[in-house]
Scaffold this motif. Structure first.
Motif, PDB file in Angstrom:
ATOM      1  N   UNK A 193      -5.403  79.218 -19.832  1.00 43.99           N
ATOM      2  CA  UNK A 193      -6.841  79.100 -19.601  1.00 43.99           C
ATOM      3  C   UNK A 193      -7.460  78.013 -20.476  1.00 43.99           C
ATOM      4  N   UNK A 194      -6.884  77.804 -21.677  1.00 43.26           N
ATOM      5  CA  UNK A 194      -7.396  76.741 -22.545  1.00 43.26           C
ATOM      6  C   UNK A 194      -7.222  75.382 -21.869  1.00 43.26           C
ATOM      7  N   UNK A 195      -6.086  75.151 -21.264  1.00 41.70           N
ATOM      8  CA  UNK A 195      -5.864  73.885 -20.571  1.00 41.70           C
ATOM      9  C   UNK A 195      -6.718  73.796 -19.301  1.00 41.70           C
ATOM     10  N   UNK A 196      -7.004  74.946 -18.709  1.00 40.52           N
ATOM     11  CA  UNK A 196      -7.894  74.959 -17.542  1.00 40.52           C
ATOM     12  C   UNK A 196      -9.295  74.503 -17.956  1.00 40.52           C
ATOM     13  N   UNK A 197      -9.753  74.966 -19.108  1.00 40.62           N
ATOM     14  CA  UNK A 197     -11.046  74.503 -19.640  1.00 40.62           C
ATOM     15  C   UNK A 197     -10.969  73.014 -19.965  1.00 40.62           C
ATOM     16  N   UNK A 198      -9.900  72.605 -20.622  1.00 42.30           N
ATOM     17  CA  UNK A 198      -9.785  71.215 -21.059  1.00 42.30           C
ATOM     18  C   UNK A 198      -9.744  70.258 -19.864  1.00 42.30           C
ATOM     19  N   UNK A 199      -9.023  70.647 -18.828  1.00 39.24           N
ATOM     20  CA  UNK A 199      -8.903  69.785 -17.652  1.00 39.24           C
ATOM     21  C   UNK A 199     -10.223  69.628 -16.908  1.00 39.24           C
ATOM     22  N   UNK A 237     -15.886  80.370 -27.103  1.00 33.93           N
ATOM     23  CA  UNK A 237     -14.982  79.621 -27.981  1.00 33.93           C
ATOM     24  C   UNK A 237     -14.406  78.397 -27.274  1.00 33.93           C
ATOM     25  N   UNK A 238     -13.971  78.576 -26.024  1.00 31.15           N
ATOM     26  CA  UNK A 238     -13.341  77.463 -25.315  1.00 31.15           C
ATOM     27  C   UNK A 238     -14.361  76.428 -24.852  1.00 31.15           C
ATOM     28  N   UNK A 239     -15.572  76.868 -24.573  1.00 26.72           N
ATOM     29  CA  UNK A 239     -16.628  75.914 -24.229  1.00 26.72           C
ATOM     30  C   UNK A 239     -16.949  75.019 -25.418  1.00 26.72           C
ATOM     31  N   UNK A 240     -16.926  75.605 -26.604  1.00 23.79           N
ATOM     32  CA  UNK A 240     -17.112  74.809 -27.824  1.00 23.79           C
ATOM     33  C   UNK A 240     -15.901  73.899 -28.043  1.00 23.79           C
ATOM     34  N   UNK A 241     -14.699  74.447 -27.829  1.00 23.19           N
ATOM     35  CA  UNK A 241     -13.467  73.718 -28.124  1.00 23.19           C
ATOM     36  C   UNK A 241     -13.337  72.432 -27.314  1.00 23.19           C
ATOM     37  N   UNK A 284      -8.749  66.861 -30.135  1.00 23.65           N
ATOM     38  CA  UNK A 284      -7.609  67.704 -29.743  1.00 23.65           C
ATOM     39  C   UNK A 284      -7.154  68.624 -30.873  1.00 23.65           C
ATOM     40  N   UNK A 285      -7.173  68.131 -32.088  1.00 27.61           N
ATOM     41  CA  UNK A 285      -6.749  68.983 -33.209  1.00 27.61           C
ATOM     42  C   UNK A 285      -7.680  70.176 -33.353  1.00 27.61           C
ATOM     43  N   UNK A 286      -8.987  69.935 -33.302  1.00 32.44           N
ATOM     44  CA  UNK A 286      -9.942  71.037 -33.420  1.00 32.44           C
ATOM     45  C   UNK A 286      -9.844  71.975 -32.226  1.00 32.44           C
ATOM     46  N   UNK A 287      -9.613  71.410 -31.053  1.00 36.64           N
ATOM     47  CA  UNK A 287      -9.417  72.235 -29.859  1.00 36.64           C
ATOM     48  C   UNK A 287      -8.278  73.228 -30.086  1.00 36.64           C
ATOM     49  N   UNK A 288      -7.143  72.733 -30.584  1.00 38.43           N
ATOM     50  CA  UNK A 288      -5.991  73.610 -30.816  1.00 38.43           C
ATOM     51  C   UNK A 288      -6.288  74.656 -31.883  1.00 38.43           C
ATOM     52  N   UNK A 289      -7.025  74.259 -32.917  1.00 36.65           N
ATOM     53  CA  UNK A 289      -7.366  75.218 -33.970  1.00 36.65           C
ATOM     54  C   UNK A 289      -8.265  76.326 -33.437  1.00 36.65           C
ATOM     55  N   UNK A 290      -9.252  75.965 -32.620  1.00 41.05           N
ATOM     56  CA  UNK A 290     -10.147  76.978 -32.047  1.00 41.05           C
ATOM     57  C   UNK A 290      -9.374  77.900 -31.107  1.00 41.05           C
ATOM     58  N   UNK A 291      -8.452  77.322 -30.343  1.00 40.07           N
ATOM     59  CA  UNK A 291      -7.626  78.153 -29.458  1.00 40.07           C
ATOM     60  C   UNK A 291      -6.817  79.164 -30.274  1.00 40.07           C
ATOM     61  N   UNK A 292      -6.243  78.722 -31.384  1.00 39.46           N
ATOM     62  CA  UNK A 292      -5.493  79.634 -32.249  1.00 39.46           C
ATOM     63  C   UNK A 292      -6.404  80.682 -32.875  1.00 39.46           C
TER      64      UNK A 292
END
Length: 211
Positions: free
Chosen positions: A103-109, A171-175, A180-188
């Motif tokens: 779902x994180x990649x779905x948001x990112x895409x 969280x993912x809307x913010x991410x 990309x680094x912050x995106x991964x940190x928020x996902x974690x």
């Protein structure tokens, strides 16, 4: 303004045309950011005439709304697949991690669709579209949790599912607005929060440990 498609594709050829329209619109949205592409630009990108577009959609807003529906429809499918999988706390940890990755990649895409979803949420005439998917997702989250722990009351599972959905979306809307680094940190961070919320309700006591 009419926002519903003019007609649903009944044949494979028509479905392919609609797919071309939606794919073209999504590509342009990704390129242009929050600015909605024109119907002409969508037609040109799809290799179609504007008249062909209007056979299926009355305006560009209807196309964007259909894109939002397609984006939302991914979540019930992904959650339902987990509900069908083996259900233990150990497998849940891995399944949750994999689900969050998807779902994180779905948001990112589709990051540039986020303002569209926010606008739908704020529009009283369209908000029901979001709510329908929200209710479906919450029910599926609850079913997933209840399958792992059949003793978990449905009311509690539903509440937990609601929190998962709301916290996950925020969280993912913010991410997606970060690097990309912050995106991964928020996902974690989100995975850590979900596990902290859910595991106390899923880790059943071991009857062999009672003395």
């Amino acid at each position: 303004m009419t926002l519903e498609p003019r007609r649903k594709p009944q044949q494979e050829r028509s479905s392919r045309v609609v797919d071309r329209i939606l794919d073209a619109a999504l590509v342009l949205i990704r390129k242009q950011g929050t600015k909605a592409p024109t119907t002409l630009a969508i037609a040109q990108r799809a290799g179609l005439s504007v008249g062909s577009i209007y056979q299926y959609y009355p305006n560009k807003q209807a196309i964007i709304l259909d894109l939002a529906r397609n984006w939302l429809a991914v979540f019930p499918t992904l959650i339902a697949a987990r509900v069908q999988a083996p259900a233990t706390v150990a497998t849940f940890r891995r399944a949750l991690h994999d689900y969050l990755d998807e779902i994180a990649h779905h948001y990112l895409d589709s990051a540039n669709l986020m303002p569209v979803l926010e606008a739908i949420t704020l529009d009283p005439g369209l908000k029901h579209i979001i709510l329908e998917y929200d209710e479906k997702n919450i029910a599926l989250y609850a079913a997933w949790l209840c399958k792992i722990n059949p003793e978990l009351p449905l009311e509690d599972a539903t509440r937990l599912g609601h929190v998962m959905m709301e916290v996950g979306h925020i969280a993912l809307t913010i991410a997606v607005r970060k690097n990309h680094r912050t995106f991964d940190l928020i996902k974690n961070d989100l995975e850590t929060m979900w596990l902290a919320l859910l595991l106390p309700h899923l880790d059943l006591p071991d009857p062999c440990s009672s003395g």
